[in-house]
Enzyme design. Structure first.
Site, PDB file in Angstrom:
ATOM      1  N   ARG A 237       0.846  -1.189   0.000  1.00  0.00           N
ATOM      2  CA  ARG A 237       0.000   0.000   0.000  1.00  0.00           C
ATOM      3  C   ARG A 237       0.882   1.238   0.000  1.00  0.00           C
ATOM      4  O   ARG A 237       1.896   1.311   0.699  1.00  0.00           O
ATOM      5  CB  ARG A 237      -0.922   0.017   1.233  1.00  0.00           C
ATOM      6  CG  ARG A 237      -2.043  -1.026   1.190  1.00  0.00           C
ATOM      7  CD  ARG A 237      -3.073  -0.689   0.138  1.00  0.00           C
ATOM      8  NE  ARG A 237      -4.193  -1.629   0.114  1.00  0.00           N
ATOM      9  CZ  ARG A 237      -4.272  -2.687  -0.687  1.00  0.00           C
ATOM     10  NH1 ARG A 237      -3.269  -2.959  -1.513  1.00  0.00           N
ATOM     11  NH2 ARG A 237      -5.331  -3.469  -0.656  1.00  0.00           N
ATOM     12  N   GLU A 266      -3.844   7.363  -5.473  1.00  0.00           N
ATOM     13  CA  GLU A 266      -3.933   6.605  -6.719  1.00  0.00           C
ATOM     14  C   GLU A 266      -5.177   7.020  -7.505  1.00  0.00           C
ATOM     15  O   GLU A 266      -6.274   7.010  -6.936  1.00  0.00           O
ATOM     16  CB  GLU A 266      -3.957   5.093  -6.428  1.00  0.00           C
ATOM     17  CG  GLU A 266      -2.657   4.609  -5.841  1.00  0.00           C
ATOM     18  CD  GLU A 266      -2.619   3.123  -5.541  1.00  0.00           C
ATOM     19  OE1 GLU A 266      -1.535   2.627  -5.214  1.00  0.00           O
ATOM     20  OE2 GLU A 266      -3.679   2.468  -5.636  1.00  0.00           O
ATOM     21  N   HIS A 285       0.063   0.224 -10.077  1.00  0.00           N
ATOM     22  CA  HIS A 285      -0.701  -0.725  -9.259  1.00  0.00           C
ATOM     23  C   HIS A 285      -1.179  -1.910 -10.108  1.00  0.00           C
ATOM     24  O   HIS A 285      -2.381  -2.202 -10.203  1.00  0.00           O
ATOM     25  CB  HIS A 285      -1.892  -0.021  -8.603  1.00  0.00           C
ATOM     26  CG  HIS A 285      -2.361  -0.723  -7.349  1.00  0.00           C
ATOM     27  ND1 HIS A 285      -2.842  -0.071  -6.241  1.00  0.00           N
ATOM     28  CD2 HIS A 285      -2.415  -2.048  -7.031  1.00  0.00           C
ATOM     29  CE1 HIS A 285      -3.176  -0.930  -5.301  1.00  0.00           C
ATOM     30  NE2 HIS A 285      -2.931  -2.159  -5.767  1.00  0.00           N
TER      31      HIS A 285
END
Length: 320
Positions: A237, A266, A285
């Site tokens: 994370r 994000e 990601h």
């Protein structure tokens, strides 16, 4: 039964959703609005809510009239107010094991790129740097061998254990920090304190959940305890790392390189200091995103919902 999928775009570009459609009246949305009222309007009178990253606040959960079940399409469920769900006796499920192999694989994809510079040298070859070289070989950046290096894993769940096994195959020494004692194979890894890991590791890879106690765990104070030239990998994370502190450490050489598949915000903020930091490798990601991995995620999501409908729910993360 009405099923609403709030934000399926990252998943549903190439998957077969018939397993879910067979369970009820489905309403699929690509992306959810960033507004509780609009999210609530989209939920409407749905019985079943599926979400990937869309947050369900306490107010949304308490106000939606018919919700019976919330399925998170992923491992992390911090986007859901699980206490509010428990108050209404709404089970919240997650998918805890779908991406173990993919994320472990991607951890080494980042690390191999940092240490072997495959993309750089491929580009240089295509730019005629090899065909015009007077020598049979050349390298534009220092290349690093894994053998004998110490890999420090922060967190030692399923993904970290898979990473440890791969690292062992590369003849690396593996140490790990976990907030409580964790069973492990002493031939593969050794449990140490966090301070000891920060001092010993040549490479540090993060594998913990985002929680109040893990926010900004990589920051100026912890970076100062690391060896000069440490490499940092984060496939967990983004909020585990203070981006400004990491950028400063990259720019002054304290940290040799960072491989990051996640960011504090994000999509990543255009103002993130990491975008201009030295030797910072960033991907959007995608560690979880191989086709096979997403297909497994969907299959387990459907299995979770079927188990709930058959009155034996599985992968429930909140008290009922």
């Amino acid at each position: 039964m009405k099923i609403v999928l709030l934000d399926g775009y990252a998943l549903n570009q190439d998957l077969d959703w018939s397993g879910l459609r067979n369970l009820g009246e489905c309403h699929f949305y690509d992306r959810a609005p960033n507004d509780d009222a609009k999210i609530l309007a989209r939920i409407g009178d749905a019985d079943i809510i599926l979400t990937h990253k869309t947050p369900l606040t306490a107010e949304t959960i308490r106000t939606a009239p018919r919700i019976r079940y919330v399925g998170v399409m992923g491992d992390g469920y911090d986007v859901i107010d699980t206490q509010a769900a428990s108050e209404r006796h709404i089970p919240v499920t997650n998918v805890p094991i779908y991406a173990t192999d993919a994320v472990a694989q991607f951890t080494f994809a980042l690390l191999l790129e940092i240490t072997s510079h495959v993309c750089l040298h491929n580009r240089l070859v295509h730019e005629s740097k090899w065909s015009t070289s007077p020598d049979f070989t050349f390298w534009a950046k220092k290349l690093v061998e894994f053998k004998g290096k110490t890999l420090g894993l922060i967190g030692y769940g399923r993904i970290a254990q898979k990473v440890a096994t791969i690292a062992h195959a590369f003849s690396m020494k593996v140490i790990f920090y976990n907030h409580r004692p964790k069973p492990h194979d002493p031939n593969i890894s050794q449990q140490v304190s966090l301070d000891e890991l920060l001092k010993q590791a040549d490479i540090i890879s993060l594998h913990v959940r985002q929680a109040p106690e893990t926010l900004n765990m990589i920051r100026r104070e912890t970076i100062e305890k690391m060896r000069p030239g440490t490499i940092i990998i984060n496939t967990a994370r983004g909020k585990l790392i203070n981006e400004q502190d990491l950028a400063e450490a990259l720019n002054n050489g304290k940290i040799a390189a960072a491989g990051l598949d996640v960011a504090q915000q994000e999509p990543i903020s255009p103002d993130s200091p990491l975008l201009t930091a030295k030797n910072c490798y960033i991907t959007p990601h995608i560690a979880w995103a191989p086709f096979e991995t997403r297909e497994r995620l969907l299959d387990i999501t459907v299995a979770n919902l079927k188990a709930f409908l058959e009155h034996h729910p599985q992968n429930v993360v909140n008290a009922k």
